[in-house]
Design an enzyme around this catalytic site. Structure first.
Site, PDB file in Angstrom:
ATOM      1  N   HIS A 109       0.791  -1.240   0.000  1.00 63.11           N
ATOM      2  CA  HIS A 109       0.000   0.000   0.000  1.00 63.11           C
ATOM      3  C   HIS A 109       0.819   1.284   0.000  1.00 63.11           C
ATOM      4  CE1 HIS A 109      -0.503   0.849   4.617  1.00 63.11           C
ATOM      5  NE2 HIS A 109       0.651   0.263   4.388  1.00 63.11           N
ATOM      6  N   HIS A 110       2.136   1.198   0.215  1.00 61.73           N
ATOM      7  CA  HIS A 110       2.989   2.391   0.103  1.00 61.73           C
ATOM      8  C   HIS A 110       3.558   2.578  -1.304  1.00 61.73           C
ATOM      9  CE1 HIS A 110       2.819   3.150   4.345  1.00 61.73           C
ATOM     10  NE2 HIS A 110       3.445   2.034   4.672  1.00 61.73           N
ATOM     11  N   ALA A 111       3.536   1.556  -2.134  1.00 62.51           N
ATOM     12  CA  ALA A 111       4.159   1.646  -3.454  1.00 62.51           C
ATOM     13  C   ALA A 111       3.416   2.642  -4.333  1.00 62.51           C
ATOM     14  CB  ALA A 111       4.183   0.267  -4.121  1.00 62.51           C
TER      15      ALA A 111
END
Length: 425
Positions: free
Chosen positions: A149-151
């Site tokens: 979810h940070h990419a």
């Protein structure tokens, strides 16, 4: 044999798991070391193992995993991003170790891209199965890593290489009848990558509950409640930023009642995908919060009541016992197991990244069976909850937890920021 108390069975719940995802590991830390990187390759094994030992896994449907293609990646990520990841497959170990010093909280080995393809491919396959009108499952748990979810479109960060959930959503919108997707991100870190990718998109509702107090990654103003989307997506990005550690069941359930559930019901998604990090769980050494397995199960059950097509996709969570117990609780909620039909896993009791070496995990899970008091038959304390909690079901004890004053202030502020966009509020 587990049953759900209403005549149904567990076979309609799917899962994905592939042991090959463990081959993504930190080259700076030998796999034999007792203290692993927080994003420990054993995270997925502990979840798989506890589901197997519970007897639940044998009654769930395993969906095959295959790595995603370049085409599927490029619906979400820039070509330059994919080219960079491909270049790492040919690097020497010393080069990889030196390179990751310049990355933002990411480690990479020669197998990392392949594992990331498997991770995203597993979620994609499970979502397709849930979306299919002729599919054998209507909900599921994706036991995958590396997380996603940070990419961002053109950047790895925060242990994430490819944005698993974004890739799955774009695939669903391209290949299936699923067009409107609600993403609930209860990982303790803000999912800045998901937010970035859908910030102007009103076909995706993104709701994130996360710590944002200056002491936790990704340390960005993008996590603030005022970031509500732009253009067509205005009002479809909702951040619920906790302003301290120690947040617990009462705060999360208050946010669900006041904001999350009413908005999702109005949005009427074709599917819900949960960015299912367990790093807000009690005893997680990074999140430093106090959410119990029972609360994770209750949140899962409530979301499933709003939209039966729901997939939980593993993100963070760094205490192996906590993520195993929390995942088991969520799997039982997906299966519709009545609260009294089996144990509600206990919260972790030791705040650490790892506990026993993997070779010893066979004896490390509690098989204790809990009994329940008559309090479980009482109604939740506040409001009329009949539209999202079946009054015929036992009521989990976590509903008795009160929100903190600071938690209420945060939720009330978010309410003020987004109420103009949603009639239900």
């Amino acid at each position: 044999m587990y049953t759900n108390g209403k005549g149904g069975g567990i076979g309609r719940v799917g899962y994905v798991y592939d042991v090959r995802m463990k081959h993504h590991f930190d080259l700076d830390v030998p796999l034999s070391a007792e203290d692993q990187h927080p994003e420990d390759p054993r995270r997925i094994y502990w979840i798989y193992e506890i589901l197997e030992r519970s007897g639940l896994l044998s009654q769930m449907h395993r969906v095959p995993v295959s790595p995603i293609t370049d085409t599927q990646i490029l619906r979400t990520h820039h070509r330059e991003h994919l080219s960079f990841l491909k270049s790492t497959e040919l690097m020497e170990v010393t080069e990889l170790i030196k390179m990751q010093e310049d990355l933002d909280s990411v480690y990479i080995c020669a197998m990392s891209l392949y594992c990331a393809r498997l991770s995203a491919g597993g979620l994609l396959a499970l979502c397709r199965e849930v979306a299919s009108e002729n599919g054998v499952v209507d909900s599921g748990l994706a036991i995958i890593r590396p997380p996603g979810h940070h990419a961002c479109q053109n950047k790895t960060m925060g242990f994430c290489l490819l944005n698993n959930i974004a890739i799955a959503i774009r695939d669903l919108q391209t290949t299936s009848s699923v067009q409107r997707v609600a993403v609930v991100d209860w990982d303790v870190h803000h999912g800045n990558g998901i937010q970035e990718l859908f910030y102007s998109d009103n076909s995706v509702l993104y709701i994130s509950l996360h710590r944002h107090d200056g002491a936790i990654f990704p340390f960005s103003s993008a996590a603030e409640s005022s970031r509500i989307g732009r253009s067509r997506g205005k009002g479809y990005n909702i951040n619920i930023p906790w302003l301290s550690d120690g947040v617990g069941d009462g705060d999360y359930l208050y946010a669900f009642r006041e904001i999350v559930l009413p908005i999702i019901k109005e949005f009427a998604p074709d599917m819900i995908i949960v960015a299912c990090g367990f790093d807000a769980a009690a005893c997680d050494p990074i999140g430093l919060c106090n959410v119990t397995p029972e609360c994770y199960a209750a949140m899962t059950a409530m979301l499933k009541n709003v939209c039966p097509k729901i997939v939980l996709s593993l993100e963070g969570g760094y205490n192996l016992e906590a993520i195993a117990n929390s995942a088991l609780a969520c799997a039982k909620a997906l299966a519709g197991v009545r609260w009294k039909a089996g144990l509600v896993p206990r919260a972790a009791t030791v705040r650490e990244y790892t506990t026993l070496p993997e070779s010893e995990t066979r004896g490390s899970f509690s098989s204790e069976r809990h009994t329940y008091s008559a309090e479980w038959q009482t109604s939740p304390k506040k409001g009329s909850l009949s539209w999202w909690w079946d009054p015929a079901d036992e009521v989990p004890l976590c509903f008795a937890a009160e929100p903190s004053e600071l938690g209420k202030q945060v939720v009330d502020r978010v309410f003020d920021d987004v109420e103009r966009y949603w009639q239900t509020l």
